[in-house]
Design an enzyme around this catalytic site. Sequence first.
Site, short mmCIF file in Angstrom:
data_model
loop_
_atom_site.label_atom_id
_atom_site.label_comp_id
_atom_site.label_asym_id
_atom_site.label_seq_id
_atom_site.Cartn_x
_atom_site.Cartn_y
_atom_site.Cartn_z
N ASP A 37 -7.14 -3.68 -5.32
CA ASP A 37 -6.82 -2.38 -4.73
C ASP A 37 -5.47 -1.83 -5.22
O ASP A 37 -5.25 -0.62 -5.25
CB ASP A 37 -6.74 -2.47 -3.20
CG ASP A 37 -7.78 -3.38 -2.57
OD1 ASP A 37 -8.19 -4.34 -3.24
OD2 ASP A 37 -8.17 -3.14 -1.42
N ASP B 78 0.80 -1.24 0.00
CA ASP B 78 0.00 0.00 0.00
C ASP B 78 0.83 1.28 0.00
O ASP B 78 0.41 2.30 0.57
CB ASP B 78 -0.96 -0.01 1.20
CG ASP B 78 -2.15 -0.93 0.92
OD1 ASP B 78 -2.60 -0.97 -0.24
OD2 ASP B 78 -2.61 -1.61 1.85
N1 GLY Z 1 -7.40 -1.41 0.41
C1 GLY Z 1 -8.19 -1.95 1.43
C2 GLY Z 1 -9.57 -1.45 1.43
O1 GLY Z 1 -10.00 -0.82 0.47
O2 GLY Z 1 -10.26 -1.68 2.41
#
Ligand code: GLY
Length: 390
Positions: free
Chosen positions: A162, A102
Amino acid sequence: MMQAFPDKPEISAEEVQAALDTAVSQVSSNLADFTYRCQNHSSVNGWYPPCENNQWTCGFWPGEVWLSFEHTHKDIFKQAGLVLAESFLGRIINKVEVDHHDMGFLYCPSCVSAWMLTGSENARKAALLAADQLMSRFQPVGAFIQAWGALGAPDNYRYIIDCLLNLPLLYWASEQTGSRKYAETALSHIKTCLRYSIREDGSTYHTVFMDPHTGLMSRGATCQGYHDDSNWARGQAWAVYGTALSYRYTRNPEYLKAFHRVTEFYLNRLPEDLVPYWDMIFMSGGSEPRDSSSASIVACGLLEMAKLAPIEEAKTYESLARQMLKSLADHYSIKDARLSNGLVAHGTYSKKSPYNTCTPEGVDECVSWGDYFYMEALTRLHKPQWKPYW
Ligand code: GLY
């Protein structure tokens, strides 16, 4: 060709201004709590507690601070944003909870923004270190960026949809350094992602496990959606915005095609007020919670594509975004600061179902990225020349 909803009102320029003013006033009130601490991923009964800079979501609050600075030009936001950017430099140097993918979510809204708006060399350095960290998670067998867990661990040999939002950090790093390696990695990842994550009907798998021997997909699954075969709303939203962002950087027609497919699916599964339930298997009525953050993310994706598409198509995307934002501003945004320190209610981080693997958190609450993308979407409408942090 996509169409705006024939019977839904659109947010006006005056309403955009008012909604942004309300959001900025809330951000201003929160500075005292969240300049030297970060904001938790989600609120608890409407109130965000502070946290250390150790969650995947910590970049969104600084993003709200930078958007507030852009809206007001007030020094107080700039100073707070720079304090936060220093904290993000410390986090990446000391490798505090960065063994996951992330890095874009963390470093685009906190540090790419700070560098763009102030020229801070420390913010630029932090974002470049984060890009290197993200690169370290690329798995050549299967050509993808591993989302979570120990690198190469067989039970975590997977990527998640994501990650499309983490790729802009890599495109940016290539632009900054002149080295193509970052963008090449992003392109390899998105190729794999578009091949396996989008189903025949335009819906998406949240996570895709890869075979560490053959490099082919072994199975699609969910973590935060209802079921492996259902459609987690936010995963679909990441696909909408993520394909639009990669299209901006590359103009690859494959990404445009993917954007159309995932957006069509999303639009066809919305309830009356255009704010999806947390999983799109639920379409109307019932007691399932919404995920308002998905609506804001999709509005950003539509407004990004509106800048890149031919004029008639662009108008449709803008109308759709205005319809979604009207609903969010009228019925979901926080207007009374005594009720919550967030910006948008009715987000859902992770809801447990009998079939998924998530830890339940932040159900029917404000969520940090929901607040950020709501402000970003409003900013995009208010200031069409706004330069994205992604
Ligand atoms: N990237 C994790 C979420 O969207 O909860």
